[in-house]
Design a protein around this motif. Structure first.
Motif, short mmCIF file in Angstrom:
data_model
loop_
_atom_site.label_atom_id
_atom_site.label_comp_id
_atom_site.label_asym_id
_atom_site.label_seq_id
_atom_site.Cartn_x
_atom_site.Cartn_y
_atom_site.Cartn_z
N ASP A 220 0.80 -1.23 0.00
CA ASP A 220 0.00 0.00 0.00
C ASP A 220 0.83 1.27 0.00
O ASP A 220 0.32 2.35 -0.26
CB ASP A 220 -0.94 0.02 1.21
N THR A 221 2.11 1.17 0.33
CA THR A 221 2.94 2.38 0.42
C THR A 221 4.15 2.32 -0.52
O THR A 221 5.07 3.13 -0.40
CB THR A 221 3.43 2.61 1.87
N THR A 222 4.12 1.37 -1.45
CA THR A 222 5.22 1.21 -2.39
C THR A 222 4.68 1.31 -3.81
O THR A 222 3.65 0.72 -4.12
CB THR A 222 5.93 -0.14 -2.18
N TYR A 223 5.36 2.09 -4.64
CA TYR A 223 4.86 2.41 -5.99
C TYR A 223 5.93 2.15 -7.04
O TYR A 223 7.12 2.15 -6.76
CB TYR A 223 4.48 3.90 -6.07
N ALA A 224 5.46 1.97 -8.27
CA ALA A 224 6.36 1.86 -9.42
C ALA A 224 5.99 2.94 -10.43
O ALA A 224 4.81 3.25 -10.61
CB ALA A 224 6.24 0.48 -10.06
N TYR A 225 7.00 3.50 -11.05
CA TYR A 225 6.79 4.44 -12.15
C TYR A 225 6.87 3.62 -13.43
O TYR A 225 7.88 2.99 -13.71
CB TYR A 225 7.88 5.52 -12.14
N LEU A 226 5.78 3.62 -14.19
CA LEU A 226 5.71 2.84 -15.41
C LEU A 226 5.83 3.74 -16.64
O LEU A 226 5.16 4.77 -16.73
CB LEU A 226 4.38 2.08 -15.49
N GLN A 227 6.69 3.34 -17.55
CA GLN A 227 6.82 4.03 -18.82
C GLN A 227 6.56 3.00 -19.92
O GLN A 227 7.30 2.02 -20.03
CB GLN A 227 8.21 4.66 -18.96
N ASN A 228 5.48 3.23 -20.66
CA ASN A 228 5.05 2.26 -21.69
C ASN A 228 4.90 0.85 -21.11
O ASN A 228 5.29 -0.14 -21.72
CB ASN A 228 6.01 2.25 -22.87
N GLY A 229 4.35 0.78 -19.89
CA GLY A 229 4.08 -0.51 -19.25
C GLY A 229 5.26 -1.16 -18.56
O GLY A 229 5.13 -2.21 -17.94
N GLU A 230 6.44 -0.52 -18.63
CA GLU A 230 7.64 -1.08 -18.01
C GLU A 230 7.97 -0.29 -16.74
O GLU A 230 7.97 0.94 -16.75
CB GLU A 230 8.81 -0.99 -18.99
N ALA A 231 8.24 -1.01 -15.65
CA ALA A 231 8.60 -0.36 -14.38
C ALA A 231 10.03 0.15 -14.46
O ALA A 231 10.97 -0.64 -14.57
CB ALA A 231 8.44 -1.32 -13.22
N VAL A 232 10.19 1.49 -14.43
CA VAL A 232 11.53 2.09 -14.55
C VAL A 232 11.85 2.98 -13.34
O VAL A 232 12.94 3.54 -13.26
CB VAL A 232 11.66 2.90 -15.86
N GLY A 233 10.89 3.12 -12.42
CA GLY A 233 11.11 3.90 -11.22
C GLY A 233 10.49 3.20 -10.03
O GLY A 233 9.56 2.39 -10.18
N PHE A 234 11.00 3.48 -8.84
CA PHE A 234 10.55 2.82 -7.62
C PHE A 234 10.43 3.86 -6.52
O PHE A 234 11.29 4.72 -6.36
CB PHE A 234 11.55 1.74 -7.22
N LEU A 235 9.34 3.77 -5.74
CA LEU A 235 9.10 4.70 -4.64
C LEU A 235 8.52 3.96 -3.45
O LEU A 235 7.49 3.30 -3.58
CB LEU A 235 8.12 5.80 -5.09
N GLY A 236 9.19 4.03 -2.32
CA GLY A 236 8.69 3.43 -1.08
C GLY A 236 8.49 4.51 -0.05
O GLY A 236 9.39 5.31 0.20
N LEU A 237 7.29 4.56 0.54
CA LEU A 237 6.95 5.61 1.49
C LEU A 237 6.61 5.04 2.87
O LEU A 237 6.05 3.95 2.98
CB LEU A 237 5.73 6.40 0.99
N GLY A 238 6.97 5.80 3.89
CA GLY A 238 6.61 5.43 5.25
C GLY A 238 5.79 6.54 5.87
O GLY A 238 5.98 7.71 5.56
N ASN A 239 4.86 6.17 6.74
CA ASN A 239 4.08 7.18 7.45
C ASN A 239 4.37 7.08 8.95
O ASN A 239 5.33 6.44 9.35
CB ASN A 239 2.59 7.05 7.13
N TYR A 240 3.52 7.68 9.76
CA TYR A 240 3.79 7.70 11.19
C TYR A 240 3.53 6.34 11.85
O TYR A 240 3.90 6.13 13.01
CB TYR A 240 2.98 8.81 11.88
#
Length: 198
Positions: free
Chosen positions: A51-71
């Motif tokens: 729920d707190t981890t994301y992928a950046y997709l370019q033309n359907g391919e995952a080329v970026g990664f983002l992991g977030l933390g909250n309190y």
């Protein structure tokens, strides 16, 4: 077409690509656990909060990664048993437990101080897509789409390029803190940075 999706919304191929982006981006830090990228892939694929981890997709391919933390939680929740299975056989059980505690403390304990603040645990881009604006788009996604008024992050003292990038994005240095694990690996201390909406 570019889009950002939670990793829970990815197909198996995209999920594997996203985990590989993370491993390539943070291998210099996580290789202390294992040099075997397949083992690392298995460990981290089974450790990220969907729920707190994301992928950046370019033309359907995952080329970026983002992991977030909250309190309440972080993007990563390392399972001790899985972690121990990933370690080299030559490492003693005591050393493995010590390494687990250090990594858990650094990467898994909540950082954000309030429900209105988010913490960037991990942000990475595939090597061939670096300096193409994906990091900027991921931070803009946190600000506009997720609507947090404060974003925190840590950057290593020996990574001045990343520090300059975050400063251009409006982050300010709050303090520098020592971290035994990163110091032993030669990355220096952690610079705590924060962006706040005006």
């Amino acid at each position: 077409m570019d889009e950002i999706k939670k990793i829970s919304e990815l197909d198996e191929n995209q999920m594997n690509q996203a985990i590989n982006v993370f491993i390539e981006g943070f291998y210099h830090i996580i290789s202390v656990v294992s040099k075997d990228k397949e083992k690392l892939h298995w460990l981290f694929k089974n450790s990220f909060d969907c729920d707190t981890t994301y992928a950046y997709l370019q033309n359907g391919e995952a080329v970026g990664f983002l992991g977030l933390g909250n309190y309440q939680k972080r993007a990563l929740n390392l399972n001790r048993e899985n972690f121990m299975k990933t370690l080299p056989d030559t490492l003693s059980a005591f050393a493995g437990k010590t390494m687990y505690k250090a990594m858990y403390s650094t990467m898994c304990k909540p950082h954000a101080g309030s429900p209105h603040e988010i913490f960037i645990d991990f942000i990475a881009t595939s090597p061939e897509y670096r300096s193409t604006g994906i990091g900027t788009k991921l931070i803009e996604f946190i600000r506009s789409d997720l609507g947090y008024n404060a974003i925190g992050l840590d950057v290593m003292t020996k990574n001045p390029r990343a520090k300059k990038f975050y400063e251009r994005m409006g982050f300010k240095v709050i303090k520098t803190r020592l971290d035994l694990m990163t110091r032993l690996q030669g990355f220096g201390g952690r610079i705590v940075m924060k962006w706040e909406a005006e």
